[in-house]
Each structure stands twice: as C-alpha cells, then as structure tokens.
Design an enzyme around this catalytic site. Structure first.
Site, PDB file in Angstrom:
ATOM      1  N   GLU A  20       8.867  -4.175  10.730  1.00 46.90           N
ATOM      2  CA  GLU A  20       9.329  -2.889  10.201  1.00 46.90           C
ATOM      3  C   GLU A  20       9.887  -2.011  11.317  1.00 46.90           C
ATOM      4  O   GLU A  20       9.240  -1.775  12.343  1.00 46.90           O
ATOM      5  CB  GLU A  20       8.152  -2.180   9.489  1.00 46.90           C
ATOM      6  N   ASP A  50       0.840  -1.205   0.000  1.00 54.04           N
ATOM      7  CA  ASP A  50       0.000   0.000   0.000  1.00 54.04           C
ATOM      8  C   ASP A  50       0.876   1.256   0.000  1.00 54.04           C
ATOM      9  O   ASP A  50       0.370   2.378  -0.076  1.00 54.04           O
ATOM     10  CB  ASP A  50      -1.009  -0.009   1.158  1.00 54.04           C
ATOM     11  N   SER A  51       2.216   1.057   0.009  1.00 53.62           N
ATOM     12  CA  SER A  51       3.138   2.172  -0.242  1.00 53.62           C
ATOM     13  C   SER A  51       2.928   2.731  -1.648  1.00 53.62           C
ATOM     14  O   SER A  51       3.441   3.803  -1.971  1.00 53.62           O
ATOM     15  CB  SER A  51       4.590   1.734  -0.051  1.00 53.62           C
ATOM     16  N   LYS A  63      -1.292  -9.458   2.792  1.00 49.82           N
ATOM     17  CA  LYS A  63      -0.585  -9.011   3.992  1.00 49.82           C
ATOM     18  C   LYS A  63      -1.503  -8.066   4.771  1.00 49.82           C
ATOM     19  O   LYS A  63      -2.233  -7.277   4.160  1.00 49.82           O
ATOM     20  CB  LYS A  63       0.727  -8.306   3.636  1.00 49.82           C
TER      21      LYS A  63
END
Ligand code: KIV
Length: 274
Positions: free
Chosen positions: A192, A54-55, A123
């Site tokens: 992350e 979704d980046s 994800k």
C-alpha cells in the site's frame, strides 16, 4: 474445481489459480466488499478476489481509523460476503488487536473467522514482527495474505497517511519483509502507497502475487476500496484512485427524485398499488 450455475461454468479462484495468473502475466483484480448485495454484484462481474477489509471501520461504520472494528464485526461482514459469492477468493482482514498479542491469539482469531464466516483466507499487516503468527496460521491450513507499506492499523505510529518507503533504508526493509513473508508461506502480499519503482522491485523478485494499492503499474494486481472506486465517497481523493462511477451524485439525484415524487403524490401511481 468448478461449479455450474445457470448453464455457465464458473471456475473458482484459488490461491493456486492466483499464482498461475502471476506466472502467465495475467493481472489480478481485487476489491473490498462488506455486505451480501454488493459482494453478489462484484462476484457476478468477475472479480478475482474480494477483501473483507477492516476499512469497513471507515466506510461502513464511519470511524476515522481502522482500529475500532472488532473481530465479531469482521466476522459479521465476512459471513455476509461469503453467502454471496460463487467464484472469487475471499480474504478477511484480521482486525487490530486480534493478532498482535502472540501467535496463539492470532490462530484463535483466524479459526473464529474461518469457522464462523466460511472465509477462504486471512490478511495481516506487518512483516518480521508477525512471522510467528503467519507460520502458525499457515501450518493450521489457512492461507495468509501479507500487507506491507502503509499499514493503516499503525497509523498512530506513522502519524500520517503519506507515501511509505521513499527512502532506501525503509525500501530495503520492506523488500526484506516481503522476502520473509514469502518464505513463511504467504500466498500473496498487498503493498500500500509506496513508490512504483519499489512495487516493481518487489513484484520482480518475489514469486507470489503482489497486489498494489497506490503501488504503481508493475505489480501483479490492483486492489481498491469499493466505496472509493464507485465514487460513494466524495472526500477521499488520493492520486492512486480512479473512480469508475459517481455514485454519490447519482444517489443524491435518485433520492431527490424520489422525495419529489412522494411529496407531489406522483409515487405510487395506480400500477404501483394493490
Ligand atoms: O482494509 C482494506 O480495505 C485494505 C485495503 C486498503 C488493501 O486493507
């Protein structure tokens, strides 16, 4: 499972192949991709996993956060990537707002991604709070990758993009969430922006592959946003980023060259016309 192309044998990457890689100590490579052309190149280069992240909201659409991207837009990017690939596993992010409501909503969003894009897995960001959805999606036959640590869909809750879980309490909570995701049946987890020592603890205890972005050298694989890794972005310079190209400068140079050639009448020449 394997496919033949131009006399080469490509082994397709499956979730089982990834687990076997962790078990034999082979590191897993993962990058993001959002379109057909780049996905073709990254797959041809031999990447193990492509994440339709979704980046895309940031690097493709220019939004400040990942929150605005819609399920329809994610499906468009995912379908473009799927049309390109021959070997790698494709994971697609469930975007903000498409799964947090309840497990039925999460399953319906996943089914749309799987049917309309042909993706291999999804994800989701979060731990305990999304467990029901994770279990429901997996029981429908869809592999799920978890995502813990800095979870950008919660940026307004965190307030900053700083390193997460530096304190023992948050580190313990992260480890517990990793255990829960593993028990729920996730095939892998992204960590992350957490301390390398915590990445190591998680990768040692949890049996499924742990993929890091800013989680240090001891995890089972690494993921970067393709635009960052290729140097298409100039402004984003976190410590964890290694740039392998300087595409921003290269594209500027090539474009200036093209402009000059057009303005000077050098392009096209007699061989470049009909
Ligand atoms: O959307 C994305 O690019 C991601 C990676 C940072 C793991 O989730």
């Amino acid at each position: 499972m394997s496919v033949h192309s131009e006399n080469k044998e490509f082994k397709k990457i499956t979730t089982h192949a990834l687990l076997a890689m962790k078990q034999r100590g082979e590191k897993i490579s993962m990058l993001t991709a959002y379109d057909f052309s780049m996905a073709t190149i990254l797959d041809d280069a031999g990447i193990d996993i492509l994440l339709v992240g979704d980046s895309a909201s940031n690097v493709m659409a220019g939004h400040e956060t990942t929150l605005p991207i819609t399920l329809d837009q994610m499906i468009y990017h995912a379908a473009s990537v799927i049309r390109a690939i021959k070997r790698c596993l494709v994971v697609v992010d469930l975007p903000f707002g498409s799964y947090q409501g309840n497990s039925k909503e999460a399953l319906n969003s996943t089914i749309r991604i799987m049917k309309e894009s042909g993706a291999h897995s999804v994800k989701m960001e979060g731990g305990e709070e999304i467990l029901d959805s994770v279990k429901r999606i997996i029981s429908a036959g869809v592999p799920v990758m978890g995502h813990l640590g800095l979870t950008p869909q919660s940026i307004y809750k965190f307030g900053t993009y700083n390193v997460r879980a530096k304190e023992e309490e948050e580190a313990e909570q992260l480890l517990q969430n990793a255990r829960l995701l593993e028990q729920a049946g996730c095939f892998s987890i992204v960590l992350e922006k957490i301390p390398a020592s915590l990445g190591k603890r998680v990768a040692e205890e949890i049996k499924i592959p742990i993929i890091g972005i800013g989680a240090g050298m001891h995890v089972d694989g690494q993921v970067l946003v393709m635009h960052d890794m290729l140097g298409i972005n100039k402004e984003f310079n976190p410590r964890f980023l290694r740039r392998y190209l300087n595409m921003y400068e290269q594209i500027i140079d090539a474009t200036k060259h093209y402009i000059n050639d057009v303005k000077s009448g050098d392009f096209p020449n007699e061989h470049e016309q009909y």
